[in-house]
Design a protein around this motif. Sequence first.
Motif, PDB file in Angstrom:
ATOM      1  N   ILE A 347       0.856  -1.204   0.000  1.00 24.91           N
ATOM      2  CA  ILE A 347       0.000   0.000   0.000  1.00 24.91           C
ATOM      3  C   ILE A 347       0.888   1.249   0.000  1.00 24.91           C
ATOM      4  CG2 ILE A 347      -1.842   1.260   1.214  1.00 24.91           C
ATOM      5  CD1 ILE A 347      -2.562  -1.506   2.526  1.00 24.91           C
ATOM      6  N   ARG A 348       1.941   1.198   0.796  1.00 23.26           N
ATOM      7  CA  ARG A 348       2.880   2.328   0.859  1.00 23.26           C
ATOM      8  C   ARG A 348       3.513   2.546  -0.528  1.00 23.26           C
ATOM      9  NH1 ARG A 348       5.649   4.446   5.072  1.00 23.26           N
ATOM     10  NH2 ARG A 348       5.006   2.720   6.386  1.00 23.26           N
ATOM     11  N   PHE A 349       3.929   1.452  -1.155  1.00 24.87           N
ATOM     12  CA  PHE A 349       4.571   1.529  -2.477  1.00 24.87           C
ATOM     13  C   PHE A 349       3.616   2.151  -3.506  1.00 24.87           C
ATOM     14  CE2 PHE A 349       5.256  -0.777  -6.599  1.00 24.87           C
ATOM     15  CZ  PHE A 349       6.424  -0.113  -6.963  1.00 24.87           C
ATOM     16  N   ILE A 350       2.370   1.641  -3.547  1.00 20.61           N
ATOM     17  CA  ILE A 350       1.372   2.156  -4.512  1.00 20.61           C
ATOM     18  C   ILE A 350       1.147   3.651  -4.254  1.00 20.61           C
ATOM     19  CG2 ILE A 350      -1.063   2.006  -5.253  1.00 20.61           C
ATOM     20  CD1 ILE A 350      -0.895  -1.028  -4.290  1.00 20.61           C
ATOM     21  N   SER A 351       0.987   4.001  -2.994  1.00 20.45           N
ATOM     22  CA  SER A 351       0.703   5.399  -2.638  1.00 20.45           C
ATOM     23  C   SER A 351       1.878   6.300  -3.030  1.00 20.45           C
ATOM     24  CB  SER A 351       0.439   5.515  -1.140  1.00 20.45           C
ATOM     25  OG  SER A 351      -0.570   4.629  -0.778  1.00 20.45           O
ATOM     26  N   GLU A 352       3.097   5.822  -2.788  1.00 20.64           N
ATOM     27  CA  GLU A 352       4.271   6.654  -3.119  1.00 20.64           C
ATOM     28  C   GLU A 352       4.399   6.857  -4.623  1.00 20.64           C
ATOM     29  OE1 GLU A 352       7.422   4.739  -0.938  1.00 20.64           O
ATOM     30  OE2 GLU A 352       6.896   5.816   0.916  1.00 20.64           O
ATOM     31  N   VAL A 353       4.094   5.813  -5.390  1.00 17.62           N
ATOM     32  CA  VAL A 353       4.133   5.935  -6.862  1.00 17.62           C
ATOM     33  C   VAL A 353       3.167   7.036  -7.311  1.00 17.62           C
ATOM     34  CG1 VAL A 353       3.428   4.738  -9.000  1.00 17.62           C
ATOM     35  CG2 VAL A 353       4.900   3.572  -7.347  1.00 17.62           C
ATOM     36  N   ILE A 354       1.999   7.081  -6.696  1.00 15.25           N
ATOM     37  CA  ILE A 354       0.993   8.079  -7.073  1.00 15.25           C
ATOM     38  C   ILE A 354       1.407   9.458  -6.587  1.00 15.25           C
ATOM     39  CG2 ILE A 354      -1.422   8.802  -6.683  1.00 15.25           C
ATOM     40  CD1 ILE A 354      -2.075   5.739  -6.564  1.00 15.25           C
ATOM     41  N   LEU A 355       1.783   9.542  -5.336  1.00  7.33           N
ATOM     42  CA  LEU A 355       2.090  10.853  -4.743  1.00  7.33           C
ATOM     43  C   LEU A 355       3.257  11.550  -5.450  1.00  7.33           C
ATOM     44  CD1 LEU A 355       1.546   9.949  -0.991  1.00  7.33           C
ATOM     45  CD2 LEU A 355       0.272  11.677  -2.298  1.00  7.33           C
ATOM     46  N   LYS A 356       4.182  10.768  -5.949  1.00  7.78           N
ATOM     47  CA  LYS A 356       5.334  11.324  -6.672  1.00  7.78           C
ATOM     48  C   LYS A 356       4.882  12.151  -7.885  1.00  7.78           C
ATOM     49  CE  LYS A 356       9.613   9.562  -8.376  1.00  7.78           C
ATOM     50  NZ  LYS A 356      10.134   8.395  -9.049  1.00  7.78           N
ATOM     51  N   GLU A 357       3.744  11.729  -8.479  1.00  4.91           N
ATOM     52  CA  GLU A 357       3.247  12.433  -9.683  1.00  4.91           C
ATOM     53  C   GLU A 357       2.281  13.558  -9.333  1.00  4.91           C
ATOM     54  OE1 GLU A 357       4.592  11.610 -12.517  1.00  4.91           O
ATOM     55  OE2 GLU A 357       5.600   9.867 -11.630  1.00  4.91           O
ATOM     56  N   VAL A 358       1.799  13.585  -8.101  1.00  4.47           N
ATOM     57  CA  VAL A 358       0.743  14.557  -7.741  1.00  4.47           C
ATOM     58  C   VAL A 358       1.220  15.450  -6.589  1.00  4.47           C
ATOM     59  CG1 VAL A 358      -1.741  14.781  -7.249  1.00  4.47           C
ATOM     60  CG2 VAL A 358      -0.887  12.703  -8.297  1.00  4.47           C
ATOM     61  N   GLN A 359       2.284  16.187  -6.808  1.00  5.07           N
ATOM     62  CA  GLN A 359       2.771  17.057  -5.720  1.00  5.07           C
ATOM     63  C   GLN A 359       2.249  18.471  -5.891  1.00  5.07           C
ATOM     64  OE1 GLN A 359       3.713  15.992  -3.105  1.00  5.07           O
ATOM     65  NE2 GLN A 359       4.298  13.911  -3.658  1.00  5.07           N
TER      66      GLN A 359
END
Length: 359
Positions: A347-359
């Motif tokens: 879950i952390r990995f998926i969230s980090e992948v997304i958050l990296k693109e949505v700052q």
Amino acid sequence: MIPIFQPHYYKEDQRLAIQTIREGYVTNGPHILEFEKQFAALCNRKYAVTCSNGTVALYLAIKALNLPKGSEVILPSMTIVSCLTAIVENGLKPIFCDIDNETWNIDYKSVESKITKDTSAVIVVNTYGLVVDTDKTLEFKQKYPHIQIIEDASESHGAFHKEVMAGSIGDISTFSFYANKIVTTGEGGMVLTDDESIYKELLQSRNLNFIERKKYIHSAAGFNFRLTNLQCALGLGQLQNIQKTIKHRKRVAYKYNSFFSKNSNIQIPFEGKEYSNVYWYYGIVVKKNYDKVLKALEDNGIEYRHFFYPLHKQPFIDSKEVIKNSEFSFENGILLPIFNKLTTSQIRFISEVILKEVQ
Ligand SMILES: Cc1ncc(COP(=O)(O)O)c(C=O)c1O
């Protein structure tokens, strides 16, 4: 690769399924009635009728209501095509309404704006695990008592709002037990009602409209929409563990929430006061760099789905109507992996992948 869902089969499912095969009652047998009885109890309903899948459940539910031919049935534009199919295949006219932007459930104001003298029913869908607002539904029922409410609870097994259970809200309600559902029988469906005459009608119409089995006499041409004893054995095992499954869904959802909730460009699922969202899927609406997020998910082997494509824009409907929230949700919504065995680090990995693109 992280899949979007993974069905979870419990020991009890396996025990019951193997026992059913050993005893030889694969097609017909006692598990059908028992599954119907236990599921009806979960939903606080008097009667339940299993059938082949959730699409058929909707079809049978609408058919049993015996709505005036050609009358209008309102449905949310953002939902599965099964709702539309069930209306059209019953010779009725679909009228599309919008959803609420926050809950992704039907917007009763939009429903009201679509009511005409020909409106006979509304399909209310508990989207992605969240039950519709039961106060607003009750208000609507009181204001328009002649309009039937068909509750499609396929995405909301065990969910509730103010102690009102999913499946108990509509005049008639339906479920799907497809592999990705919170209770699964592989393929499967159910219709629930409190009306004995509708129950009897449903028993007939799922089973070739037999009047007398031995003499092969039928009240009308009919289909075989039965569910098997083996599938219901699996359903009984699943039902015993429904609270465990829901606990896992909530665990995953709340973990995602902890990563996303501070980012104003990401809308997380609604779970207001007195609601129990069971998170059939975990959806987010991404208000920035949507395409980049999708690409990042793909590049990192994370499976996702779009929100439902607006029904009014389906190629075989091709309406020029603009149904704003439904279109917006499709254009910006993403469904993320959620299943019992999804780990915190995934879950952390998926969230980090997304958050990296949505700052
Ligand atoms: C709201 C809703 N209704 C109906 C269905 C159709 O169910 P089935 O795939 O069992 O036909 C689904 C399937 O995902 C659904 O989400």
